[in-house]
Scaffold this motif. Sequence first.
Motif, PDB file in Angstrom:
ATOM      1  N   LEU A   1       4.051  63.217  87.764  1.00 54.32           N
ATOM      2  CA  LEU A   1       3.178  62.085  88.062  1.00 54.32           C
ATOM      3  C   LEU A   1       2.933  61.979  89.568  1.00 54.32           C
ATOM      4  O   LEU A   1       1.795  61.817  90.011  1.00 54.32           O
ATOM      5  CB  LEU A   1       3.766  60.783  87.512  1.00 54.32           C
TER       6      LEU A   1
ATOM      7  N   SER B   1      -1.625  57.906  84.123  1.00 54.67           N
ATOM      8  CA  SER B   1      -0.648  57.929  83.023  1.00 54.67           C
ATOM      9  C   SER B   1      -0.208  56.552  82.527  1.00 54.67           C
ATOM     10  O   SER B   1       0.550  56.469  81.564  1.00 54.67           O
ATOM     11  CB  SER B   1       0.590  58.765  83.373  1.00 54.67           C
TER      12      SER B   1
ATOM     13  N   GLY C   1      -2.346  63.577  84.319  1.00 55.44           N
ATOM     14  CA  GLY C   1      -1.019  62.984  84.384  1.00 55.44           C
ATOM     15  C   GLY C   1      -0.178  63.385  83.190  1.00 55.44           C
ATOM     16  O   GLY C   1      -0.696  63.788  82.150  1.00 55.44           O
TER      17      GLY C   1
ATOM     18  N   ALA D   1       5.178  53.558  86.865  1.00 55.19           N
ATOM     19  CA  ALA D   1       3.970  54.271  87.308  1.00 55.19           C
ATOM     20  C   ALA D   1       3.557  53.812  88.700  1.00 55.19           C
ATOM     21  O   ALA D   1       3.193  54.625  89.552  1.00 55.19           O
ATOM     22  CB  ALA D   1       2.831  54.051  86.312  1.00 55.19           C
TER      23      ALA D   1
END
Length: 168
Positions: free
Chosen positions: A96, A121, A83, A132
Amino acid sequence: MGIEILKGDITKQHVDAIVNAANSSLLGGGGVDGAIHRAGGPAILAECQDLRRSHYGKGLPTGQAVATTAGRLDAHWVIHTVGPVYSPGEDRGELLASCYRESLAVADSLGADSIAFPAVSAGVYGWPAASAAAIAVAAVRAAETNVADIRFVLFNDEVYTAFERALG
């Protein structure tokens, strides 16, 4: 495709493939990466070392994915993906999202029916949990995949709650 959000230890999942939030060296590290290498044993590291010698001399590029054995894990494969490190001044969201898409593509190439993802990540790479989670869920929902059982296995309350909201 079924998507499930679970709180717990990804190394305990009984799935075809466990995704490792790896660093580019593929040689283990902290967080999820270290836990997977410890639980899976030396067979994972040996295959990662072979990959470094053969295909990824400079390391696995960010956003890509590659599979190895799962060693002692209750899975067939570990899919390693790197990531991006979070940067408030640069949009790295596509990198990502690529981690999730590429991991699913590798899973499809292996014939995997089930997969467990961590929050790539969102740990030491500093990606805010809500962002995320939104990127991960959107990428998985949009992916064309034959994987029927997709799990996000999350270690802490903040990230778990962010994924629950993103799945909504």
